[in-house]
Design an enzyme around this catalytic site. Sequence first.
Site, mmCIF file in Angstrom:
data_model
loop_
_atom_site.group_PDB
_atom_site.id
_atom_site.type_symbol
_atom_site.label_atom_id
_atom_site.label_comp_id
_atom_site.label_asym_id
_atom_site.label_seq_id
_atom_site.Cartn_x
_atom_site.Cartn_y
_atom_site.Cartn_z
ATOM 1 N N ASP A 12 0.862 -1.216 0.067
ATOM 2 C CA ASP A 12 -0.027 0.041 -0.031
ATOM 3 C C ASP A 12 0.947 1.217 0.103
ATOM 4 O OD1 ASP A 12 -2.411 1.316 0.094
ATOM 5 O OD2 ASP A 12 -2.750 1.149 2.333
ATOM 6 N N ASN A 60 -10.364 -3.042 -6.787
ATOM 7 C CA ASN A 60 -9.338 -2.215 -7.213
ATOM 8 C C ASN A 60 -10.169 -1.866 -8.941
ATOM 9 O OD1 ASN A 60 -6.274 -3.280 -6.215
ATOM 10 N ND2 ASN A 60 -7.576 -1.798 -5.531
HETATM 11 C C1 FPP Z 1 -1.785 0.222 -3.460
HETATM 12 O O1 FPP Z 1 -1.195 1.556 -3.371
HETATM 13 C C2 FPP Z 1 -1.031 -0.390 -4.517
HETATM 14 C C3 FPP Z 1 -1.931 -0.973 -5.500
HETATM 15 C C4 FPP Z 1 -3.320 -0.999 -5.514
HETATM 16 C C5 FPP Z 1 -1.574 -1.869 -6.390
HETATM 17 C C6 FPP Z 1 -0.098 -2.525 -6.110
HETATM 18 C C7 FPP Z 1 0.636 -2.442 -7.531
HETATM 19 C C8 FPP Z 1 2.148 -2.273 -7.718
HETATM 20 C C9 FPP Z 1 2.822 -2.463 -6.542
HETATM 21 C C10 FPP Z 1 2.733 -2.344 -8.803
HETATM 22 C C11 FPP Z 1 2.272 -3.269 -9.915
HETATM 23 C C12 FPP Z 1 2.576 -4.713 -9.415
HETATM 24 C C13 FPP Z 1 3.330 -5.349 -10.146
HETATM 25 C C14 FPP Z 1 3.402 -7.060 -9.703
HETATM 26 C C15 FPP Z 1 4.172 -5.341 -11.489
HETATM 27 P P1 FPP Z 1 -2.521 2.755 -3.505
HETATM 28 O O2 FPP Z 1 -2.703 3.362 -4.661
HETATM 29 O O3 FPP Z 1 -3.681 2.228 -2.966
HETATM 30 O O4 FPP Z 1 -1.813 3.807 -2.663
HETATM 31 P P2 FPP Z 1 -2.622 4.995 -1.749
HETATM 32 O O5 FPP Z 1 -3.344 4.099 -0.552
HETATM 33 O O6 FPP Z 1 -1.352 5.652 -1.172
HETATM 34 O O7 FPP Z 1 -3.464 5.817 -2.558
#
Ligand code: FPP
Length: 233
Positions: A12, A60
């Site tokens: 996250d 998501n």
């Molecule tokens: C949460 O950050 C992260 C995600 C919803 C997606 C995770 C994806 C990756 C790490 C990159 C792609 C993965 C691979 C395997 C190549 P958020 O967007 O919820 O952050 P925030 O809470 O600060 O908004």
Amino acid sequence: MKIPRHVAIIMDGNGRWAEQRGLPRSAGHRAGADAVSRGLAIAQEFGVEILTLYAFSTENWKRPAAEVGALMGLLVEFLTAKMPEMHRNGVRLRTVGRSSGLPEAARTALLNAVSASAGNGTITLNLALNYGGRAEIADAASRIAADAAAGKLDPGKVDEAVFAKYLYAPDLPDPDLLIRTSGEMRLSNFLLWESAYTELYVTDCLWPDFDRAEFEKALASYAGRDRRFGNHA
Ligand code: FPP
């Protein structure tokens, strides 16, 4: 140091990482993908056998289409760019989740990488994609009901061990350590069944900043825990 066999991570904080820098959220996800490669190498070095990463949840899809598209594009890019090196390093790729619901390009790249790396055995990188813990339990219940209706399963014999065989990855051990970055104290529908006795570790560090020092802190915290599995003896 006692090393967890199976580490699961809720990655996250990509969005906040980008916002702090005045960058688009997609830049945070890109930095997050780099953190995936780094984290995998560190886990492998420490002898972790399975690394399960929450890369895309069933919830998501509610994000703006451009962000969903960027995440799916990053997944394809990651698999295309990193798979040869992962293969050389003996990484086995797996996935849990409703992969049939992923866009065609992502699903094809994913399933090709899974089958190409099936013979590898140094570490398993298990990507949770279109994954939800409740969806996993509901999918298991649906398959159990189908087997019972077909006369292949006696409903009276469905206990925890039988139920667990219908989950997405019945051969993988439950996670020993679940790490969540960026400070939120919740499971967010991740590995609900499998985390029953998992040790939890939450750090304020945002996922793109999760480096060797942060990983070592999580492992040291785990090594100091006394795991009792509900048993007080
Ligand atoms: C949460 O950050 C992260 C995600 C919803 C997606 C995770 C994806 C990756 C790490 C990159 C792609 C993965 C691979 C395997 C190549 P958020 O967007 O919820 O952050 P925030 O809470 O600060 O908004």
